[in-house]
Design a protein around this motif. Structure first.
Motif, PDB file in Angstrom:
ATOM      1  N   LEU A 295      49.307   9.099  23.557  1.00  0.00           N
ATOM      2  CA  LEU A 295      49.813  10.465  23.465  1.00  0.00           C
ATOM      3  C   LEU A 295      50.721  10.756  24.657  1.00  0.00           C
ATOM      4  O   LEU A 295      50.364  10.503  25.816  1.00  0.00           O
ATOM      5  CB  LEU A 295      48.633  11.444  23.454  1.00  0.00           C
ATOM      6  N   ASP A 296      51.891  11.273  24.361  1.00  0.00           N
ATOM      7  CA  ASP A 296      52.843  11.664  25.415  1.00  0.00           C
ATOM      8  C   ASP A 296      52.435  13.048  25.907  1.00  0.00           C
ATOM      9  O   ASP A 296      52.864  14.077  25.377  1.00  0.00           O
ATOM     10  CB  ASP A 296      54.271  11.671  24.858  1.00  0.00           C
ATOM     11  N   THR A 297      51.593  13.077  26.922  1.00  0.00           N
ATOM     12  CA  THR A 297      51.051  14.362  27.389  1.00  0.00           C
ATOM     13  C   THR A 297      52.139  15.265  27.966  1.00  0.00           C
ATOM     14  O   THR A 297      52.052  16.491  27.852  1.00  0.00           O
ATOM     15  CB  THR A 297      49.959  14.118  28.446  1.00  0.00           C
ATOM     16  N   THR A 298      53.151  14.664  28.583  1.00  0.00           N
ATOM     17  CA  THR A 298      54.243  15.476  29.128  1.00  0.00           C
ATOM     18  C   THR A 298      54.962  16.224  28.007  1.00  0.00           C
ATOM     19  O   THR A 298      55.245  17.434  28.113  1.00  0.00           O
ATOM     20  CB  THR A 298      55.234  14.599  29.892  1.00  0.00           C
ATOM     21  N   GLN A 299      55.234  15.531  26.903  1.00  0.00           N
ATOM     22  CA  GLN A 299      55.903  16.159  25.768  1.00  0.00           C
ATOM     23  C   GLN A 299      55.013  17.207  25.119  1.00  0.00           C
ATOM     24  O   GLN A 299      55.474  18.283  24.721  1.00  0.00           O
ATOM     25  CB  GLN A 299      56.302  15.088  24.743  1.00  0.00           C
ATOM     26  N   VAL A 300      53.712  16.891  25.002  1.00  0.00           N
ATOM     27  CA  VAL A 300      52.775  17.849  24.389  1.00  0.00           C
ATOM     28  C   VAL A 300      52.737  19.136  25.204  1.00  0.00           C
ATOM     29  O   VAL A 300      52.789  20.240  24.656  1.00  0.00           O
ATOM     30  CB  VAL A 300      51.375  17.222  24.276  1.00  0.00           C
TER      31      VAL A 300
END
Length: 332
Positions: A295-300
């Motif tokens: 999961l791309d946490t920065t994008q989320v």
């Protein structure tokens, strides 16, 4: 009937554990061959005749018992007259129950259930020391009765996949000698001075019938292993052990990365699993390449921020212990 009067609900797991604890072998108090080579303190409690403080047992063990019972029932129906099934033996004063003895082939067979993860470990590293000692102890008992044993078989079955791995070997008097020396060493040390050979948060300790007694004295609200400092209050010594352990781990990781990098010159595949490569070592090499998505946490977080919301989070607590220079002392 009020809520107070209503009996507590029992889950299927509760019922399985209740059944297991009523079995004669679960109520055994003396040290048996199945515990030789395991935790020394647990063996010490057995030899001292200590009363258990915990019910012990696990659902995994019950599943293993069910497999044993099914095999036993079928063997009783089909075994030759000279064969032995679930046969009680004793050697050097230590009792045990062997799973089966096939007289025609002079073969001792023991069944062990495990997880598929640990089965993979056994395929590479072989049986645990305690399993070798147990089966060789059984073989010694049979030979003492005048029954020949030419082969020992341990059938490992994964509970979650049904995969079976069969290990075969010959009776080894050196394994029996080592087991008896281990028992003598345990007997020679006061039980409260014996090593705790497993971690308190692991399955072996968690299901041990002496768990509370073994870890009694730990600092309330702290790791059960805090009892080690209570018993040996040398904080500087424990700090030195931690420091050295971390240095050893770092050095081992460096050696691992170096060796893995060197062997990458031989890697035959770009994806998936390779064929087993024989490089002259006692074990083959197998490369497995997998692609994973994280999961791309920065994008989320950016997407949630765009609509003025906060992403859901889950609280977790961890304890970190670091080494730092003392205010008035030299750096390590």
């Amino acid at each position: 009937m009020t809520a107070v009067d209503r009996p507590a609900e029992r889950t299927t797991a509760d019922l399985l554990l209740e059944w297991d604890r009523q079995r004669p072998r679960s109520r055994q108090r003396e040290l048996g061959w199945s515990e030789v080579g395991g935790c020394r303190r647990r063996a010490g409690y057995r030899l001292a005749g200590a009363e258990p403080t915990n019910p012990g047992g696990s659902v995994q063990a019950v599943l293993g018992t069910a497999i044993h019972d099914a095999v036993q029932q079928r063997l009783v129906e089909t075994a030759a007259p000279e064969d032995l099934v679930e046969y009680p033996v004793e050697f050097a004063g230590i009792p045990g129950h062997l799973d089966r003895y096939e007289a025609e082939h002079a073969r001792l067979v023991d069944v062990k259930t495990t997880s598929s993860r640990w089965l993979d470990h056994i395929k590479v590293h072989g049986p645990e020391r305690s399993h070798l000692w147990q089966t060789n102890g059984y073989a010694a008992a049979l030979i003492g009765q005048g029954r020949p044993v030419r082969e020992i078989v341990i059938d490992y079955i994964a509970r979650d996949t049904g995969d079976l791995h069969r290990w075969t070997g010959r009776p080894d008097p050196l394994q029996v000698k080592a087991a008896l020396e281990w028992i003598r060493a345990v007997r020679s040390v006061p039980v409260d001075m014996l090593n705790r050979d497993y971690a308190p948060d692991g399955p072996f300790c968690q299901h041990c019938p002496f768990f509370n007694r073994c870890w009694d004295g730990a600092t309330p609200g702290r790791d059960p292993r805090s009892v080690l400092l209570v018993e040996d209050p040398d904080a500087a010594g424990w700090a030195a052990k931690l420091w050295q352990a971390r240095q050893d781990i770092a050095a081992a990781k460096d050696r691992e990365a170096e060796a893995k990098g060197a062997l990458d010159a031989l890697r035959p595949n770009e994806a998936g699993g390779s064929d087993v490569l024989d490089v002259g070592f006692e074990l083959g090499l197998l490369w497995t390449i997998t692609d994973s998505e994280r999961l791309d946490t920065t994008q989320v977080r950016a997407e949630y921020a765009r609509v003025g919301a906060r992403p859901p989070t889950k609280t977790s607590t961890s304890t970190k212990l670091s080494f730092v220079p003392l205010p008035d002392g030299p750096a390590p």
